[in-house]
Design a protein around this motif. Sequence first.
Motif, short mmCIF file in Angstrom:
data_model
loop_
_atom_site.label_atom_id
_atom_site.label_comp_id
_atom_site.label_asym_id
_atom_site.label_seq_id
_atom_site.Cartn_x
_atom_site.Cartn_y
_atom_site.Cartn_z
N MET A 1 -8.44 1.08 3.46
CA MET A 1 -8.01 0.12 2.45
C MET A 1 -7.95 -1.26 3.07
O MET A 1 -7.73 -1.41 4.28
N ASP A 2 -8.13 -2.28 2.25
CA ASP A 2 -8.19 -3.65 2.75
C ASP A 2 -6.87 -4.39 2.67
O ASP A 2 -6.66 -5.36 3.41
N ALA A 3 -6.00 -3.99 1.77
CA ALA A 3 -4.72 -4.67 1.61
C ALA A 3 -3.79 -3.77 0.79
O ALA A 3 -4.23 -2.78 0.20
N VAL A 4 -2.52 -4.16 0.76
CA VAL A 4 -1.51 -3.40 0.02
C VAL A 4 -0.77 -4.34 -0.91
O VAL A 4 -0.38 -5.43 -0.51
N ILE A 5 -0.60 -3.90 -2.14
CA ILE A 5 0.22 -4.63 -3.12
C ILE A 5 1.44 -3.74 -3.39
O ILE A 5 1.29 -2.61 -3.88
N PRO A 6 2.63 -4.23 -3.06
CA PRO A 6 3.83 -3.41 -3.28
C PRO A 6 4.17 -3.32 -4.77
O PRO A 6 3.96 -4.27 -5.52
N LYS A 7 4.66 -2.15 -5.18
CA LYS A 7 5.11 -1.96 -6.57
C LYS A 7 6.63 -1.82 -6.55
O LYS A 7 7.15 -1.17 -5.65
N PRO A 8 7.33 -2.36 -7.49
CA PRO A 8 6.79 -3.23 -8.54
C PRO A 8 6.38 -4.56 -7.92
O PRO A 8 7.01 -5.04 -6.98
N TYR A 9 5.36 -5.14 -8.46
CA TYR A 9 4.86 -6.40 -7.93
C TYR A 9 5.14 -7.51 -8.93
O TYR A 9 5.35 -7.26 -10.12
N LYS A 10 5.14 -8.72 -8.44
CA LYS A 10 5.17 -9.88 -9.32
C LYS A 10 3.72 -10.22 -9.63
O LYS A 10 2.85 -10.08 -8.77
N PRO A 11 3.42 -10.64 -10.85
CA PRO A 11 2.03 -10.94 -11.20
C PRO A 11 1.36 -11.89 -10.20
O PRO A 11 0.18 -11.75 -9.91
N GLU A 12 2.13 -12.82 -9.64
CA GLU A 12 1.57 -13.74 -8.66
C GLU A 12 1.08 -13.01 -7.41
O GLU A 12 0.12 -13.43 -6.78
N GLN A 13 1.77 -11.93 -7.03
CA GLN A 13 1.34 -11.14 -5.87
C GLN A 13 -0.03 -10.51 -6.12
O GLN A 13 -0.88 -10.50 -5.25
N LEU A 14 -0.20 -9.96 -7.32
CA LEU A 14 -1.49 -9.36 -7.68
C LEU A 14 -2.57 -10.43 -7.66
O LEU A 14 -3.64 -10.23 -7.08
N SER B 1 -18.77 -2.97 2.22
CA SER B 1 -17.88 -2.03 1.55
C SER B 1 -17.09 -2.75 0.46
O SER B 1 -16.80 -3.94 0.56
N ILE B 2 -16.77 -2.00 -0.58
CA ILE B 2 -16.01 -2.54 -1.69
C ILE B 2 -14.55 -2.71 -1.27
O ILE B 2 -13.99 -1.83 -0.61
N PRO B 3 -13.92 -3.83 -1.61
CA PRO B 3 -12.51 -3.98 -1.29
C PRO B 3 -11.67 -2.97 -2.07
O PRO B 3 -11.85 -2.79 -3.27
N ILE B 4 -10.76 -2.31 -1.36
CA ILE B 4 -9.84 -1.37 -1.98
C ILE B 4 -8.43 -1.85 -1.68
O ILE B 4 -8.06 -2.00 -0.51
N LEU B 5 -7.67 -2.11 -2.74
CA LEU B 5 -6.30 -2.58 -2.59
C LEU B 5 -5.35 -1.45 -2.98
O LEU B 5 -5.39 -0.95 -4.10
N ALA B 6 -4.50 -1.07 -2.04
CA ALA B 6 -3.51 -0.03 -2.31
C ALA B 6 -2.40 -0.60 -3.17
O ALA B 6 -2.02 -1.77 -3.01
N MET B 7 -1.89 0.22 -4.07
CA MET B 7 -0.73 -0.16 -4.88
C MET B 7 0.29 0.95 -4.70
O MET B 7 0.03 2.10 -5.06
N THR B 8 1.45 0.59 -4.13
CA THR B 8 2.44 1.61 -3.82
C THR B 8 3.85 1.05 -3.81
O THR B 8 4.07 -0.12 -3.48
N ALA B 9 4.81 1.91 -4.16
CA ALA B 9 6.23 1.55 -4.06
C ALA B 9 6.75 1.85 -2.66
O ALA B 9 7.81 1.37 -2.28
N ASN B 10 6.01 2.63 -1.90
CA ASN B 10 6.43 3.01 -0.56
C ASN B 10 5.84 2.02 0.44
O ASN B 10 4.67 2.12 0.79
N ILE B 11 6.67 1.08 0.90
CA ILE B 11 6.14 0.04 1.78
C ILE B 11 6.69 0.15 3.20
O ILE B 11 6.77 -0.85 3.91
N VAL B 12 7.06 1.36 3.61
CA VAL B 12 7.46 1.53 5.01
C VAL B 12 6.23 1.37 5.90
O VAL B 12 5.10 1.65 5.47
N LYS B 13 6.44 0.91 7.11
CA LYS B 13 5.33 0.59 8.01
C LYS B 13 4.37 1.76 8.21
O LYS B 13 3.15 1.58 8.20
#
Length: 132
Positions: free
Chosen positions: A110-123, A87-99
């Motif tokens: 989804m395979d992982a979550v990137i919180p928004k706003p993110y730091k470029p290093e996180q991406l 399966s293709i990796p799918i990374l969620a991007m969201t400002a809502n990071i509640v559990k």
Amino acid sequence: MIRNCYSKQILLAEGDEFNTMVIEDDLNYFIKKFTLTKAKNRKEALEYFKSNTYDIILMDLHMPVLNGIEATIEIRKLELNKNSIQSIPILAMTANIVKSELDKCINSGMDAVIPKPYKPEQLLLKLSEFFP
């Protein structure tokens, strides 16, 4: 910077034009060889997925029409119908990071979550987990 011997194919499903511009700028800085396909909503994301091959999908959770979780569920069903080996990796991007929201992302496929706003290093760190 992510180094590679071939161009990465990235599908960005993001409903906000400003966020799309920021993400594209960050990708241009960190990944020198890539092709970015931009979908503004779930319908476009699914159409692009059906007709192209991608190395990774960056999926905004709160897109117009229907959300990223629903799009991910549909993509995973399409992969099953195609008998995809991997399966293709799918990374969620969201400002809502509640559990509870994070759990929905992972449970949808989804395979992982990137919180928004993110730091470029996180991406970059998340992408490097999926790009050798």
